[in-house]
Design a protein around this motif. Structure first.
Motif, PDB file in Angstrom:
ATOM      1  N   ILE A  67      43.378   9.361 -31.119  1.00 19.88           N
ATOM      2  CA  ILE A  67      44.817   8.742 -31.663  1.00 19.88           C
ATOM      3  C   ILE A  67      44.855   7.337 -31.594  1.00 19.88           C
ATOM      4  O   ILE A  67      46.095   6.805 -31.457  1.00 19.88           O
ATOM      5  CB  ILE A  67      46.055   9.225 -30.465  1.00 19.88           C
ATOM      6  N   GLY A  68      43.981   6.610 -31.942  1.00 18.92           N
ATOM      7  CA  GLY A  68      43.822   5.208 -32.069  1.00 18.92           C
ATOM      8  C   GLY A  68      43.633   4.833 -33.685  1.00 18.92           C
ATOM      9  O   GLY A  68      43.519   3.487 -33.919  1.00 18.92           O
ATOM     10  N   VAL A 103      41.162   9.781 -25.555  1.00 20.03           N
ATOM     11  CA  VAL A 103      42.499   9.858 -25.701  1.00 20.03           C
ATOM     12  C   VAL A 103      43.044   8.519 -25.015  1.00 20.03           C
ATOM     13  O   VAL A 103      43.840   7.894 -25.552  1.00 20.03           O
ATOM     14  CB  VAL A 103      43.242  10.935 -25.255  1.00 20.03           C
ATOM     15  N   THR A 109      41.453   4.995 -26.690  1.00 20.42           N
ATOM     16  CA  THR A 109      41.961   4.859 -27.840  1.00 20.42           C
ATOM     17  C   THR A 109      43.618   4.544 -27.977  1.00 20.42           C
ATOM     18  O   THR A 109      43.964   3.520 -28.653  1.00 20.42           O
ATOM     19  CB  THR A 109      41.806   6.207 -29.082  1.00 20.42           C
ATOM     20  N   ILE A 110      44.248   5.176 -27.065  1.00 25.00           N
ATOM     21  CA  ILE A 110      45.721   4.624 -27.014  1.00 25.00           C
ATOM     22  C   ILE A 110      45.703   3.086 -26.397  1.00 25.00           C
ATOM     23  O   ILE A 110      46.483   2.191 -26.970  1.00 25.00           O
ATOM     24  CB  ILE A 110      46.582   5.532 -25.723  1.00 25.00           C
ATOM     25  N   ASN A 166      45.068   0.720 -29.188  1.00 23.73           N
ATOM     26  CA  ASN A 166      46.249   0.440 -30.066  1.00 23.73           C
ATOM     27  C   ASN A 166      47.126  -0.718 -29.735  1.00 23.73           C
ATOM     28  O   ASN A 166      47.512  -1.545 -30.535  1.00 23.73           O
ATOM     29  CB  ASN A 166      47.235   1.618 -30.000  1.00 23.73           C
ATOM     30  N   PHE A 211      49.927   7.567 -36.126  1.00 21.72           N
ATOM     31  CA  PHE A 211      50.630   8.681 -35.380  1.00 21.72           C
ATOM     32  C   PHE A 211      50.844   9.952 -36.135  1.00 21.72           C
ATOM     33  O   PHE A 211      50.659  10.949 -35.817  1.00 21.72           O
ATOM     34  CB  PHE A 211      51.643   8.213 -34.523  1.00 21.72           C
TER      35      PHE A 211
END
Length: 367
Positions: free
Chosen positions: A84-85, A144, A147-148, A151, A286
């Motif tokens: 999710i990056g 997860v 990668t968050i 961001n 996203f």
């Protein structure tokens, strides 16, 4: 077909369609609650995205962003990795594209700059995905979480670079200088002069995205590496027993995923804005998660899902203009409902559909 299994057309077509219908029904109820006609809203939504040339152009422009980020998420999904990056990887990838354009735009035509821009975007995006991949593969850090975090680090890094390093002297806007013609992708309205795209910024990045879809399809389903990625994603223990290195697959898959996200910058940085500026990714990283889920990780599905979200973005802007009581925030709610049903509630209808097809198969066998 064994018990509990669904035909491919159901898994890849019917279930996403049911999720989408449910999202629009709930959205229609929201529109009714605020006192508007949902059918009128749908009319303006579709017309704003597809009813005239400029609307079509903007729809394709937004879809281009989502194709790149959707492919990035999908490749990681196939290896069982939840990247999710994409937002940060696209952001940093835009830096690589801008550096190539700034270095070459005054000396060569755009088609000479383009391969270097592609390489720069892919390299910088992959580099930004490398550290989370390494931490997952070698240190057990959850992909997860890392990668968050990356961001936010990407956002802070770009603010610093655009405010202190890349900003032209004598200006206050945190961005690079505008690229010369050698660093600009041609707009489709200038390439296909017989087609009406109005003043929309859709550009050659759309066709590059389609080519990348073919490349990803070949990679995942027609190469040894793609087989290893899918095997690792399906059963990591069995893949490791068969000699597939978890460390290698994790790192390589995330590098590919980050490179795909990094290519998104071509559409905005080199195509629309012709400069690097703050927050150009605009949340596309996203949205790519929902696109990959709705498209079932297949390039064809990702193209269709990207067009849907492009329609929602462009048509939503037109809807908010034509029916002021449906504000831009309300459009975001509708988009969020589609993401909710396509993502978090992806399997909501699956048990009922599986039960129906199992019963249908049993009755057919008995007959």
């Amino acid at each position: 077909m064994s018990k509990g299994q669904l035909p491919r057309w159901v898994d890849y077509g019917l279930l996403p369609a049911l999720n989408l219908i449910a999202a629009f029904i709930v959205s229609g109820l929201v529109v009714v609650v605020i006192g508007e006609d949902p059918f009128e809203a749908v009319k303006w939504l579709v017309w704003g995205a597809l009813g005239y040339g400029e609307g079509v152009g903007y729809t394709l422009y937004y879809a281009t962003n989502f194709i790149f980020t959707g492919l990035a998420v999908a490749v990681a999904f196939h290896a069982g990795l939840f990247n999710i990056g994409g937002e940060g990887q696209a952001y940093v990838g835009g830096l690589g594209i801008a550096i190539a354009c700034l270095a070459l735009d005054r000396f060569v035509p755009w088609w000479v700059t383009l391969p270097f821009a592609i390489a720069g975007g892919a390299l910088f995006g992959a580099a930004w995905a490398f550290i989370p991949a390494y931490l997952q593969a070698k240190r057990g850090s959850h992909i997860v979480i890392t990668t968050i975090m990356f961001n936010f680090i990407a956002s802070a890094l770009m603010v610093y670079l655009l405010s202190n390093v890349l900003i032209p002297q004598g200006t206050m806007s945190p961005s690079t200088r505008n690229f010369e013609a050698g660093g600009q992708l041609p707009l489709l309205r200038n390439v296909f002069t017989t087609l009406d795209f109005g003043q929309s910024p859709v550009n050659l990045a759309f066709f590059i995205a389609l080519v990348v879809c073919v490349v990803v399809w070949l990679l995942i389903w027609h190469t040894k590496l793609g087989y290893e990625i899918r095997s690792f994603g399906a059963n990591p223990d069995a893949a490791a027993y068969a000699g597939i290195s978890p460390v290698r697959i994790t790192v390589v898959t995330m590098l590919i995923s980050g490179a795909l996200a990094g290519l998104m910058g071509m559409n905005v940085v080199m195509g629309e804005q012709t400069r690097l500026l703050l927050d150009f990714a605009g949340g596309a990283g996203f949205v790519g998660i929902a696109v990959a889920l709705m498209g079932r990780g297949h390039p064809v599905g990702i193209i269709l899902a990207s067009l849907l979200f492009g329609l929602l973005y462009q048509g939503g802007a037109e809807l908010a203009f034509e029916i002021p009581t449906i504000s831009r925030d309300m459009i975001v709610v509708i988009q969020a409902l589609v993401i909710l049903f396509a993502g978090a509630l992806e399997h909501m209808f699956r048990p009922a559909v599986v039960a129906f097809f199992d019963r249908f198969s049993s009755e057919t066998a008995e007959a």
